[in-house]
Structures are given as C-alpha cells and as structure tokens.
Design a protein around this motif. Structure first.
Motif, PDB file in Angstrom:
ATOM      1  N   ASP A  64      28.503  36.533  60.404  1.00 35.30           N
ATOM      2  CA  ASP A  64      27.898  37.804  60.736  1.00 35.30           C
ATOM      3  C   ASP A  64      28.073  38.949  59.784  1.00 35.30           C
ATOM      4  N   ILE A  65      29.647  39.016  59.635  1.00 35.55           N
ATOM      5  CA  ILE A  65      29.662  40.193  58.641  1.00 35.55           C
ATOM      6  C   ILE A  65      29.131  40.049  57.181  1.00 35.55           C
ATOM      7  N   MET A  66      29.312  38.852  56.727  1.00 35.37           N
ATOM      8  CA  MET A  66      29.102  38.544  55.420  1.00 35.37           C
ATOM      9  C   MET A  66      27.596  38.306  55.261  1.00 35.37           C
ATOM     10  N   ALA A  67      26.809  38.172  56.496  1.00 37.60           N
ATOM     11  CA  ALA A  67      25.246  38.383  56.206  1.00 37.60           C
ATOM     12  C   ALA A  67      24.735  39.774  56.218  1.00 37.60           C
ATOM     13  N   LYS A  68      25.491  40.771  56.981  1.00 38.72           N
ATOM     14  CA  LYS A  68      25.288  42.126  56.723  1.00 38.72           C
ATOM     15  C   LYS A  68      25.572  42.688  55.386  1.00 38.72           C
ATOM     16  N   LEU A  69      26.490  41.989  54.698  1.00 38.90           N
ATOM     17  CA  LEU A  69      27.101  42.485  53.145  1.00 38.90           C
ATOM     18  C   LEU A  69      26.047  41.682  52.297  1.00 38.90           C
ATOM     19  N   ASP A  70      25.152  41.103  52.759  1.00 34.74           N
ATOM     20  CA  ASP A  70      24.141  40.310  51.954  1.00 34.74           C
ATOM     21  C   ASP A  70      24.940  39.129  50.887  1.00 34.74           C
ATOM     22  N   LEU A  71      26.104  38.488  51.568  1.00 32.64           N
ATOM     23  CA  LEU A  71      26.904  37.767  50.339  1.00 32.64           C
ATOM     24  C   LEU A  71      26.262  36.304  50.913  1.00 32.64           C
ATOM     25  N   LEU A  72      25.494  35.928  51.483  1.00 30.61           N
ATOM     26  CA  LEU A  72      25.095  34.460  51.884  1.00 30.61           C
ATOM     27  C   LEU A  72      23.805  34.060  51.492  1.00 30.61           C
ATOM     28  N   GLU A  73      23.682  33.034  50.906  1.00 33.03           N
ATOM     29  CA  GLU A  73      22.594  32.289  50.308  1.00 33.03           C
ATOM     30  C   GLU A  73      21.800  31.461  51.515  1.00 33.03           C
ATOM     31  N   LYS A  74      20.482  31.809  51.459  1.00 35.22           N
ATOM     32  CA  LYS A  74      19.593  31.036  52.484  1.00 35.22           C
ATOM     33  C   LYS A  74      19.435  29.484  51.854  1.00 35.22           C
ATOM     34  N   THR A  75      19.929  28.575  52.681  1.00 37.82           N
ATOM     35  CA  THR A  75      19.805  27.317  52.136  1.00 37.82           C
ATOM     36  C   THR A  75      18.781  26.247  52.963  1.00 37.82           C
TER      37      THR A  75
END
Length: 356
Positions: free
Chosen positions: A96-107
């Motif tokens: 959830d933290i990494m999602a807020k930081l826009d670090l994760l790719e939508k797969t």
C-alpha cells in the motif's frame, strides 16, 4: 584511381560493412540477453531455489536473485535509486505504501487464467482490492518457536512463556522489528496491533521493557539459537516449522493464545522494472498449483492458492500452525499502513531499545 586503389577502397568498405554487422549483432545479442533475464528481489531464503530453476528451464529466462531482510530495507534501496530489480515481495502494508509512491506496475494478473486459483480473502491490499497489480505470494503467523526440552513443557502463549523462563532462569529472544515487537505489547494489553493511541503505545512499550531482563537479544537469528538451546524460545515466523518437522521431539511452534500477527507478502512488478514482460511471466508461472506447492513444501508457509494446498505434503496440509482453523485465524491481525502516525511508534520503539 588505380586498380589497387579501387580494390583497397572496396576492401575497406567491405570491412566497414562487416564491422557494422558484427557490432549490430553484438548489440542485438546484448538486447536479447537483457530480454532473457529476470531480477528477483525477495526476502532472504523466502523462495525454494527449485522454483527459480523450473522457471529458468521452462522459459530460458535467467533469474538473478537478490535478498533483503525487511520491508524498510527494500523500500529504501528502491527509493534511493537502485535500478534493475523486476519483481519484489512487499508485505501487504508495504504494498500500500509503494502504491502511494507510484512504484508498482499494473500487471492485470487478475485477468490471467491461473488467477482463479487464488482465494479472494487474500486480496488484502487496500490499494489493490481486485489483484490488478500484485499476486498473493505467501502468508503465515508470527508466534513463538521454542525448545520444549529446555523449557520442560509445551507453552500456550506469551504469558506462559514469560512465567516459565522467569521461574527457570532462562532467556528468550524477540525479533529486531519495531512493529512486530510493539504488536506483542499491544496484544498483551488487549489492544489492536495498528493502534496509534499514545497511551496504548506507551503501555505496550512498558510491557516490552518489563520483559527485557529475560530477553537475550532482539534478533532474526532465532532458529539456530533455539535449536542449540542457547535460548529457550524465540519470537519468530511460522517458517520455523521446517525445523519442528525435523525434530518434533525437542522443538515446537505456537500461535500465542493472546493473539498474534500474520504476515502476507505479495509478488509485485516495479514500475522501473527493465524486464516487465519476463516479470509478468513469473507471476503467471506462480499461479500454477504444482509450482506453489513446491515452494510451500520447502518454506512451510501458508498459501492463497487453494488447489496448491492439496498438493503439499501431509504434514504441512494437516498442520494447525501452518493452516490454522477458523477460531485461530480469528486471533490473527495484519499490519496496515499507518502513514505519518508511524512516527509515534518510532518514538516508543526508541524507548524500548534504549531502556536498561
């Protein structure tokens, strides 16, 4: 221009052309080599090497494995500019933290046919309720790994352990983990593990400080210390069941009757991943029940892949520690992203670590 000059010029042009083709081939080869790699960044010893070997054999994609020891270490490295990682395994609150930081790719892993194997109850990330980004990887409880020969008994929870070690002059360990340790203090006082109430946090800290005379260390090196009898017990993950299965006479693991935390890590692809297609192939590969069962058989964690549970060894399948019954599951709590309120935990954790 003489015949010799023309022949020489022609030769030079041919050499230049040949050199250019060779360089092009080298560049193409380098590109292909890059496309045939996958850089996995996971917790230490948190994946069966045989899983990676099978993926390499089936796809001809070379896997490079790097490891970390905490969510915070992983995040700090990525935020610090580390590049080249493709797949990471954050705990749910860190996802959830990494999602807020826009670090994760939508797969869009949830659209893959193998995703039907996933129990929807394990789509725990608030930032990813449908599984559009990450794939549930593994989960388990954090309880007490103990040496029954040293203790002279089986234990039921934290209060039982503390009373026993005090009576016998023994020692135990706690994890070197702020949230896990403070969670023990919170639960022993009847509070929720995600509490940010200053009074409740202080009460939790006081409870842990009171334990310190009986605590040998705050450490992750629990397993060898308990196995050797250097300490009577240790705060640890259910993965220690691999040791229990190897020596059921002397070793045990218990989910404390007072309650426990549960962890869940998900496999996620970084937005900065250089090999996104290969990373998604790995997520798809890990929806296969036989692959998940291979991992679980070595890791002794729980899995969200329902068919995989039936393929695991009988000891794992029937273990109430690895696959707890509903009444035990009701006592498990999972960490949430606390946002800026995490600073309050930092302050009381400092008090815990520095108290004499």
């Amino acid at each position: 221009m003489t015949k010799f000059d023309r022949a020489g010029a022609s030769g030079l042009r041919a050499l230049a052309c040949s050199t250019a083709l060779s360089l092009a081939a080298l560049v193409a080869g380098a590109s292909m080599a890059g496309a045939a790699e996958l850089n996995v960044y996971n917790w230490g010893e948190y994946i069966n090497p045989e899983v990676l070997k099978k993926f390499e054999e089936e796809t001809q994609i070379k896997v490079n494995l790097s490891t970390y020891s905490s969510n915070e270490e992983m995040l700090a490295k990525i935020q610090g500019g580390a590049t080249g990682y493709d797949v990471v395994f954050p705990s749910v609150h860190m996802q959830d933290i990494m999602a807020k930081l826009d670090l994760l790719e939508k797969t869009d892993i949830n659209t893959y046919e193998g995703f039907k194997n996933i129990d929807p109850a394990f789509l725990r990330a608030k930032s990813d309720p449908k599984g559009e980004y990450c794939l549930p990887y593994a989960w388990g409880s954090v309880g007490i790994f103990y040496n029954r020969t040293i203790l002279g008994k089986d234990i039921t929870g934290w209060k039982d352990l503390i009373e026993t070690v005090k009576a016998k002059g023994l020692k135990f360990t706690l994890l070197d983990d702020m949230r896990e340790v403070l969670a023990v203090g919170l639960m022993l006082n009847g509070h929720k593990i995600n509490s940010t109430d200053p009074a409740e946090l202080q009460q939790a800290a006081d409870t842990i400080i009171a334990m310190k005379p009986d605590v040998a260390a705050f450490t992750y090196d629990t397993r060898p210390m308990v196995q050797s009898g250097d300490v009577a017990a240790g705060h640890f993950f259910v993965g220690a069941m691999v040791d229990v299965f190897g020596n059921e006479k002397d070793l045990g693991y218990v989910i404390p009757e007072e309650g426990a935390t549960m962890y869940q890590e998900d496999a996620c692809v970084l937005k900065s991943a250089p090999n996104k297609e290969n990373a998604i192939k790995f997520l798809q590969f890990y929806t296969r029940p036989e692959i998940v069962a291979l991992n679980v058989s070595q890791q002794t964690n729980g899995t969200a892949n329902v068919p995989a549970r039936e393929l695991t060894p009988e000891k794992i399948k029937n273990s109430k520690e690895i696959n707890p019954p509903a009444e035990t599951m009701a006592r498990l709590q999972i960490f949430e992203d606390l946002g800026p309120a995490l600073r309050q935990l930092d302050r009381v954790w400092t008090k815990v670590k520095t108290a004499q």
